[in-house]
Design an enzyme around this catalytic site. Structure first.
Site, short mmCIF file in Angstrom:
data_model
loop_
_atom_site.label_atom_id
_atom_site.label_comp_id
_atom_site.label_asym_id
_atom_site.label_seq_id
_atom_site.Cartn_x
_atom_site.Cartn_y
_atom_site.Cartn_z
CG LEU A 151 -2.07 1.03 1.13
CD1 LEU A 151 -3.18 0.54 0.20
CD2 LEU A 151 -2.67 1.32 2.52
N GLY A 152 1.54 1.46 -1.13
CA GLY A 152 2.33 2.69 -1.30
C GLY A 152 1.48 3.68 -2.07
NE ARG A 153 5.32 7.40 -4.32
CZ ARG A 153 6.56 7.65 -3.89
NH1 ARG A 153 6.80 8.71 -3.18
NH2 ARG A 153 7.55 6.84 -4.21
CB ILE A 154 0.91 2.59 -7.35
CG1 ILE A 154 1.85 3.52 -8.11
CG2 ILE A 154 0.00 1.83 -8.31
CD1 ILE A 154 2.89 2.82 -8.97
NE ARG A 174 9.84 -4.17 3.73
CZ ARG A 174 11.01 -3.81 3.27
NH1 ARG A 174 12.08 -4.52 3.56
NH2 ARG A 174 11.16 -2.75 2.52
NE ARG A 231 10.19 -3.32 -11.91
CZ ARG A 231 9.54 -2.24 -12.35
NH1 ARG A 231 8.29 -2.32 -12.73
NH2 ARG A 231 10.16 -1.07 -12.42
CG ASP A 255 1.40 -3.90 -17.25
OD1 ASP A 255 1.28 -4.03 -18.49
OD2 ASP A 255 1.96 -2.92 -16.73
CD GLU A 260 8.20 -7.06 -17.93
OE1 GLU A 260 8.64 -5.98 -18.37
OE2 GLU A 260 7.50 -7.14 -16.92
CG HIS A 278 6.29 -3.27 -17.97
ND1 HIS A 278 7.39 -3.75 -17.33
CD2 HIS A 278 5.93 -2.15 -17.28
CE1 HIS A 278 7.69 -2.96 -16.29
NE2 HIS A 278 6.81 -1.99 -16.25
N GLY A 280 1.76 -0.20 -17.76
CA GLY A 280 1.16 0.53 -16.62
C GLY A 280 1.25 2.04 -16.76
C1 8YV Z 1 8.82 1.91 -16.79
C2 8YV Z 1 7.96 1.00 -14.77
O1 8YV Z 1 9.25 3.14 -16.41
O2 8YV Z 1 8.06 3.05 -13.64
C3 8YV Z 1 8.33 1.87 -13.63
O3 8YV Z 1 8.91 1.33 -12.68
O4 8YV Z 1 8.00 -0.17 -14.69
C4 8YV Z 1 7.55 1.64 -16.05
O5 8YV Z 1 6.82 2.79 -15.87
C5 8YV Z 1 8.71 1.91 -18.25
O6 8YV Z 1 8.40 0.64 -18.67
C6 8YV Z 1 10.03 2.32 -18.89
O7 8YV Z 1 11.12 1.68 -18.32
#
Ligand code: 8YV
Length: 312
Positions: A151-154, A174, A231, A255, A260, A278, A280
């Site tokens: 539960l951070g900013r996102i 944590r 991730r 995502d 990747e 990916h 987001g």
């Molecule tokens: C990447 C991301 O920045 O911000 C992050 O941590 O995973 C994405 O926003 C984007 O894929 C470019 O590296």
């Protein structure tokens, strides 16, 4: 005189050109052997510009003895050796906050798509299967239980969106977040058992490696759905594939992946999985803001010796 800048990997053409025209830049991706190039020229660079994707390996950093700042595009910094940088007094900046909305939007999009099976329904219509029968019933979204891992900013922006869907929200971190009124769940297994949807918004890196293991997936269960906008490394991908294939997990919206841009072959044929490459933060608006923040950090470091948004 402006210092020499190492630009590790390409971003948008707009960004690459602006950086190259405003500064004295070397584009590392154009070198056939990055480490051999740095063996020869690494001592000239004072600043590194990179991204969450390309990072800056410890091996690269070791070859650049006078580097003083690393300015990264993206909020994740698991591909940057932050501890080593700190020990050497190297400032590291990233681009937090400007991408919260878009990553949270995508998390909700994947959640709704996975539960209501919008992508699968789209495939059904396109394959002209509708005249021959009904699309199977899906799962309701509103009013369900949402577990947030990280539960951070996102994560908080995901929770806020979920409240518009009348969802109950609990989270696992944590430690409890003193500023949050959402219920903290100290046990990840207990959170997964309680939740209908488990959304991952925690950082990557060693501390969260394979946090989502087979027992967690089993606790989420055959009617549960996993959403990962964090991730790939946070999830034991083999265990995830097995759980989805064996029907021990209801579905997933992903995502991010372990290696990747490679996606496990087995996932491609599963109809209960929504896959995204990916994306987001991948909107015109947000990527532009991220670019601007990289330039602002770089300028602030060069003018005042301090980046604006340091990794802390
Ligand atoms: C990447 C991301 O920045 O911000 C992050 O941590 O995973 C994405 O926003 C984007 O894929 C470019 O590296």
């Amino acid at each position: 005189m402006e210092p020499r800048i190492l630009h590790v990997g390409p971003l948008t053409e707009r960004f690459n050109q602006r950086l190259a025209s405003e500064y004295d830049v070397q584009q590392l991706w154009k070198q056939s052997d990055a480490l051999a190039f740095l063996d020869e020229h690494g001592a000239a660079f004072e600043v590194v510009v990179t991204s969450a994707r390309f990072g800056c390996s410890a091996a690269m950093l070791q070859r650049m003895p006078i580097v003083r700042a690393i300015c990264s595009f993206g909020v994740g910094y698991d591909a940057i050796p932050v501890d080593e940088a700190r020990q050497r007094g190297i400032q590291v900046s990233y681009t937090p906050d400007v991408l919260n909305d878009c990553v949270a939007d995508l998390a909700m999009g994947l959640l709704i798509d996975s539960a209501r099976r919008i992508s699968a329904a789209d495939r059904f219509v396109r394959a002209s299967l509708w005249p021959a029968g009904h699309f199977p019933l899906a799962r309701k979204v509103s009013g369900k239980r949402l577990g947030i891992v990280g539960l951070g900013r996102i994560g908080k922006d995901v929770a806020r969106r979920a409240s518009g869907f009348d969802m109950q929200v609990r989270y696992h971190n944590r430690r409890p977040d003193a500023d949050s009124s959402y219920r903290f769940e100290p046990g990840l297994l207990a959170l997964a058992r309680w939740a209908d949807f488990l959304v991952l918004t925690c950082p990557g890196g060693a501390a969260t490696h394979h946090l989502i293991s087979a027992p967690v997936l089993d606790a989420l269960g055959p009617e549960g759905i996993l959403i990962n906008v964090a991730r790939g490394s946070v999830v034991d991908e083999q265990a995830l594939v097995a759980a989805l294939m064996e029907g021990r997990l209801g579905g997933a919206g992903l995502d991010v992946f372990q290696a990747e841009p490679r996606v496990p072959e087995a996932l491609l044929s599963l109809d209960n999985v929504v896959l995204a490459p990916h994306i987001g933060s991948g909107t015109e608006e947000t990527r532009l803001q991220m670019e601007e923040l990289v330039f602002a950090n770089l300028r602030a470091f060069l003018d005042k010796g301090e980046v604006l948004t340091p990794v802390v």
